[in-house]
Scaffold this motif. Sequence first.
Motif, short mmCIF file in Angstrom:
data_model
loop_
_atom_site.label_atom_id
_atom_site.label_comp_id
_atom_site.label_asym_id
_atom_site.label_seq_id
_atom_site.Cartn_x
_atom_site.Cartn_y
_atom_site.Cartn_z
N CYS A 31 0.84 -1.20 0.00
CA CYS A 31 0.00 0.00 0.00
C CYS A 31 0.88 1.25 0.00
O CYS A 31 1.86 1.33 0.74
CB CYS A 31 -0.91 -0.01 1.23
SG CYS A 31 -2.02 1.42 1.31
N HIS A 67 0.06 4.10 1.07
CA HIS A 67 -0.22 5.01 2.19
C HIS A 67 0.81 4.82 3.30
O HIS A 67 1.53 5.74 3.63
CB HIS A 67 -1.64 4.78 2.73
CG HIS A 67 -1.95 5.60 3.93
ND1 HIS A 67 -2.34 5.05 5.13
CD2 HIS A 67 -1.91 6.93 4.13
CE1 HIS A 67 -2.54 6.01 6.00
NE2 HIS A 67 -2.29 7.17 5.42
N ALA A 68 0.86 3.60 3.85
CA ALA A 68 1.81 3.36 4.95
C ALA A 68 2.48 2.00 4.86
O ALA A 68 3.07 1.55 5.84
CB ALA A 68 1.11 3.53 6.29
N GLY A 69 2.37 1.36 3.71
CA GLY A 69 3.17 0.15 3.49
C GLY A 69 2.56 -1.18 3.89
O GLY A 69 3.25 -2.19 3.87
N CYS A 70 1.30 -1.23 4.22
CA CYS A 70 0.67 -2.53 4.53
C CYS A 70 0.46 -3.32 3.23
O CYS A 70 0.30 -2.73 2.17
CB CYS A 70 -0.67 -2.32 5.21
SG CYS A 70 -0.53 -1.63 6.87
N CYS A 109 -6.87 -2.44 1.40
CA CYS A 109 -5.82 -2.40 2.42
C CYS A 109 -6.47 -2.52 3.79
O CYS A 109 -7.34 -1.71 4.14
CB CYS A 109 -5.03 -1.10 2.30
SG CYS A 109 -3.71 -1.04 3.55
N CYS A 160 -5.25 -2.00 6.72
CA CYS A 160 -4.74 -1.15 7.79
C CYS A 160 -5.60 0.09 8.04
O CYS A 160 -5.96 0.38 9.17
CB CYS A 160 -3.30 -0.74 7.50
SG CYS A 160 -2.17 -2.13 7.65
N HIS A 161 -5.91 0.83 6.97
CA HIS A 161 -6.69 2.06 7.13
C HIS A 161 -7.83 2.12 6.12
O HIS A 161 -8.27 3.19 5.75
CB HIS A 161 -5.78 3.29 6.99
CG HIS A 161 -4.55 3.22 7.83
ND1 HIS A 161 -3.30 2.95 7.31
CD2 HIS A 161 -4.39 3.35 9.16
CE1 HIS A 161 -2.41 2.94 8.29
NE2 HIS A 161 -3.04 3.17 9.43
N LYS A 162 -8.24 0.95 5.66
CA LYS A 162 -9.37 0.83 4.73
C LYS A 162 -9.12 1.57 3.42
O LYS A 162 -10.05 2.13 2.81
CB LYS A 162 -10.67 1.31 5.37
CG LYS A 162 -10.96 0.65 6.72
CD LYS A 162 -12.27 -0.03 6.71
CE LYS A 162 -12.63 -0.62 8.06
NZ LYS A 162 -11.94 -1.85 8.36
N GLY A 163 -7.86 1.58 2.97
CA GLY A 163 -7.55 2.15 1.67
C GLY A 163 -8.05 1.23 0.56
O GLY A 163 -8.12 0.02 0.73
N PRO A 219 -7.44 6.72 2.71
CA PRO A 219 -6.39 7.73 2.78
C PRO A 219 -5.33 7.64 1.66
O PRO A 219 -4.40 8.43 1.64
CB PRO A 219 -5.75 7.46 4.14
CG PRO A 219 -5.92 6.00 4.34
CD PRO A 219 -7.25 5.65 3.70
N VAL A 220 -5.46 6.69 0.75
CA VAL A 220 -4.41 6.52 -0.27
C VAL A 220 -4.46 7.65 -1.30
O VAL A 220 -5.54 8.11 -1.68
CB VAL A 220 -4.52 5.14 -0.97
CG1 VAL A 220 -4.27 4.04 0.02
CG2 VAL A 220 -5.85 4.96 -1.64
S1 FES Z 1 -1.48 1.50 4.89
FE1 FES Z 1 -2.98 1.13 3.40
S2 FES Z 1 -4.50 2.57 3.80
FE2 FES Z 1 -3.00 2.99 5.27
#
Ligand code: FES
Length: 139
Positions: A82, A84-87, A100, A102-105, A117-118
């Motif tokens: 991802c 956004h933050a690498g998940c 994703c 982690c943050h529903k991206g 948030p992506v």
């Molecule tokens: S790491 Fe994927 S939406 Fe935040």
Amino acid sequence: MAEPSRREALDLFLFTSIAATGVAALSPLPFFLAPPLSPAARASAGLRTSLGSGQGKSLIYGGRPAIVVRRGDEILAFDATCTHAGCPVEWSPEKKEFLCPCHKGRFGADGAPAGGPVRKPLARLPVALSPAGEIWVGE
Ligand code: FES
């Protein structure tokens, strides 16, 4: 056979010591001259016939998670990290999106941001089809 003289024994010892030191000093040379080990240049995603339209397949490419998705006749490959933050993202065949956890991206089937948030798209990876119908990710 005559016994070596003391002088000959010392010469032999000196020669052997110098030769052993030279070999020991040069032994790491092949490691410096050889090209660095690189991750696999290609990874197989299996046969095209095993991937139905709308389906995705996860694999590891270059030590990183990757996903191959088939859209009709088109086969796309993405780095599954991802932006956004690498998940690691997962392909949802029901929603036809990358999700994703982690943050529903969300990312569309083309890797473009689709929600959450992506802001940046998933990284595309090169993909090729072998004459035998095998999907290869990588160069
Ligand atoms: S790491 Fe994927 S939406 Fe935040």
